[in-house]
Design a protein around this motif. Structure first.
Motif, mmCIF file in Angstrom:
data_model
loop_
_atom_site.group_PDB
_atom_site.id
_atom_site.type_symbol
_atom_site.label_atom_id
_atom_site.label_comp_id
_atom_site.label_asym_id
_atom_site.label_seq_id
_atom_site.Cartn_x
_atom_site.Cartn_y
_atom_site.Cartn_z
ATOM 1 N N ARG A 81 -7.150 7.004 -8.431
ATOM 2 C CA ARG A 81 -6.013 6.949 -7.509
ATOM 3 C C ARG A 81 -6.459 7.431 -6.144
ATOM 4 O O ARG A 81 -7.115 8.476 -6.034
ATOM 5 C CB ARG A 81 -4.877 7.856 -7.992
ATOM 6 C CG ARG A 81 -4.228 7.427 -9.263
ATOM 7 C CD ARG A 81 -3.075 6.475 -8.995
ATOM 8 N NE ARG A 81 -2.827 5.640 -10.163
ATOM 9 C CZ ARG A 81 -2.637 4.323 -10.120
ATOM 10 N NH1 ARG A 81 -2.664 3.700 -8.969
ATOM 11 N NH2 ARG A 81 -2.403 3.642 -11.210
ATOM 12 N N CYS A 82 -6.085 6.701 -5.106
ATOM 13 C CA CYS A 82 -6.433 7.081 -3.743
ATOM 14 C C CYS A 82 -5.789 8.426 -3.408
ATOM 15 O O CYS A 82 -4.594 8.634 -3.644
ATOM 16 C CB CYS A 82 -5.956 6.000 -2.780
ATOM 17 S SG CYS A 82 -6.225 6.434 -1.053
ATOM 18 N N ALA A 83 -6.596 9.345 -2.862
ATOM 19 C CA ALA A 83 -6.096 10.693 -2.558
ATOM 20 C C ALA A 83 -5.113 10.688 -1.391
ATOM 21 O O ALA A 83 -4.401 11.657 -1.177
ATOM 22 C CB ALA A 83 -7.261 11.621 -2.243
ATOM 23 N N TYR A 84 -5.067 9.591 -0.643
ATOM 24 C CA TYR A 84 -4.191 9.544 0.538
ATOM 25 C C TYR A 84 -2.909 8.761 0.274
ATOM 26 O O TYR A 84 -1.837 9.169 0.705
ATOM 27 C CB TYR A 84 -4.948 8.940 1.726
ATOM 28 C CG TYR A 84 -6.210 9.702 2.048
ATOM 29 C CD1 TYR A 84 -6.143 11.018 2.516
ATOM 30 C CD2 TYR A 84 -7.467 9.135 1.846
ATOM 31 C CE1 TYR A 84 -7.304 11.731 2.792
ATOM 32 C CE2 TYR A 84 -8.628 9.857 2.122
ATOM 33 C CZ TYR A 84 -8.536 11.148 2.597
ATOM 34 O OH TYR A 84 -9.675 11.849 2.861
ATOM 35 N N CYS A 85 -3.029 7.613 -0.400
ATOM 36 C CA CYS A 85 -1.824 6.784 -0.578
ATOM 37 C C CYS A 85 -1.438 6.583 -2.035
ATOM 38 O O CYS A 85 -0.360 6.091 -2.324
ATOM 39 C CB CYS A 85 -2.006 5.434 0.116
ATOM 40 S SG CYS A 85 -3.098 4.310 -0.779
ATOM 41 N N GLY A 86 -2.317 6.928 -2.968
ATOM 42 C CA GLY A 86 -1.958 6.829 -4.383
ATOM 43 C C GLY A 86 -2.205 5.468 -5.014
ATOM 44 O O GLY A 86 -1.999 5.309 -6.211
ATOM 45 N N CYS A 112 -10.673 6.988 -3.090
ATOM 46 C CA CYS A 112 -10.026 6.403 -1.922
ATOM 47 C C CYS A 112 -9.934 4.892 -2.092
ATOM 48 O O CYS A 112 -10.834 4.276 -2.659
ATOM 49 C CB CYS A 112 -10.868 6.751 -0.695
ATOM 50 S SG CYS A 112 -10.074 6.379 0.871
ATOM 51 N N CYS A 113 -8.844 4.302 -1.586
ATOM 52 C CA CYS A 113 -8.747 2.842 -1.614
ATOM 53 C C CYS A 113 -9.477 2.298 -0.383
ATOM 54 O O CYS A 113 -9.718 3.025 0.585
ATOM 55 C CB CYS A 113 -7.291 2.389 -1.652
ATOM 56 S SG CYS A 113 -6.402 2.618 -0.106
ATOM 57 N N VAL A 114 -9.818 1.039 -0.419
ATOM 58 C CA VAL A 114 -10.598 0.436 0.664
ATOM 59 C C VAL A 114 -9.828 0.504 1.989
ATOM 60 O O VAL A 114 -10.394 0.806 3.033
ATOM 61 C CB VAL A 114 -10.966 -1.032 0.305
ATOM 62 C CG1 VAL A 114 -11.663 -1.700 1.475
ATOM 63 C CG2 VAL A 114 -11.871 -1.045 -0.921
ATOM 64 N N THR A 115 -8.522 0.252 1.928
ATOM 65 C CA THR A 115 -7.708 0.255 3.145
ATOM 66 C C THR A 115 -7.741 1.622 3.826
ATOM 67 O O THR A 115 -8.006 1.727 5.032
ATOM 68 C CB THR A 115 -6.245 -0.126 2.814
ATOM 69 O OG1 THR A 115 -6.264 -1.315 2.031
ATOM 70 C CG2 THR A 115 -5.435 -0.349 4.074
ATOM 71 N N CYS A 116 -7.452 2.680 3.080
ATOM 72 C CA CYS A 116 -7.463 4.024 3.671
ATOM 73 C C CYS A 116 -8.854 4.384 4.176
ATOM 74 O O CYS A 116 -9.001 4.973 5.239
ATOM 75 C CB CYS A 116 -6.996 5.061 2.657
ATOM 76 S SG CYS A 116 -5.225 4.975 2.316
ATOM 77 N N ASN A 117 -9.875 4.018 3.391
ATOM 78 C CA ASN A 117 -11.241 4.335 3.778
ATOM 79 C C ASN A 117 -11.581 3.701 5.129
ATOM 80 O O ASN A 117 -12.120 4.357 6.024
ATOM 81 C CB ASN A 117 -12.209 3.839 2.693
ATOM 82 C CG ASN A 117 -13.460 4.684 2.615
ATOM 83 O OD1 ASN A 117 -13.858 5.294 3.603
ATOM 84 N ND2 ASN A 117 -14.066 4.753 1.449
HETATM 85 ZN ZN LIG Z 1 -5.264 4.638 0.043
#
Ligand SMILES: [Zn+2]
Length: 164
Positions: A81-86, A112-117
């Motif tokens: 799970r992305c630590a920023y957006c889940g 992290c997801c690719v978008t947030c990264n």
């Molecule tokens: Zn994310």
């Protein structure tokens, strides 16, 4: 099929092939606590196929508390799970970017997801106005210190605890 070996105190110790487990059982060094699948026929004996065995004698183990940090480990710790957006995470991110002195530690790495990264780039979460959904830390527990439990048999769960 592999077998989880429990120390005499029921603490998870190792993962071995079921053949190795059967050798230990036949030698009287272990007993079968859980089994599944087709029985194993060897010579004149038929044994249930062991998924968990318990050692008859307690084995002393020296373990350093530290779990080596890895990309796969970070993803596993954070349940992908992305630590920023889940959303679903496929990469890892340095909370404090590497270019600014951030290190490869359990405390500084999150899934992290690719978008947030891509959006985060060289900035800190504070600079982006983002907050972490988790408090990154070194994982603990037998599920992390015993080799080979990443892919586990369901019958092991009760001995390994919740950390997946
Ligand atoms: Zn994310």
């Amino acid at each position: 099929m592999r077998t989880l070996v429990l120390n005499a105190g029921y603490e998870p110790l190792a993962v071995v092939s079921f053949r190795r487990a059967i050798v230990l059982v036949l030698a009287g060094k272990a007993t079968i606590v859980a089994h599944g699948g087709r029985p194993v026929v060897g010579g004149s004996v038929t044994l249930p196929r062991p998924s968990v065995i318990l050692l008859a004698r307690y084995v002393r183990v020296q373990r350093s508390g530290a779990v080596p940090v890895s990309r796969r480990g970070v993803l596993r710790r954070d349940n992908h799970r992305c630590a920023y957006c889940g959303s679903h995470a496929t990469t890892i991110d340095h909370v404090l970017p590497r270019s600014r002195g951030g290190r490869d530690t359990w405390e500084n790495l999150v899934a992290c997801c690719v978008t947030c990264n891509n959006t985060k780039g060289n900035r800190t979460p504070e600079e982006k106005g983002w907050s972490l959904r988790i408090r990154p830390a070194c994982p603990r527990g037998p599920a992390w210190v015993v080799r080979g439990v990443e892919t586990r048999d369901p019958s092991w769960d009760v001995y390994l605890g919740d950390a997946a």
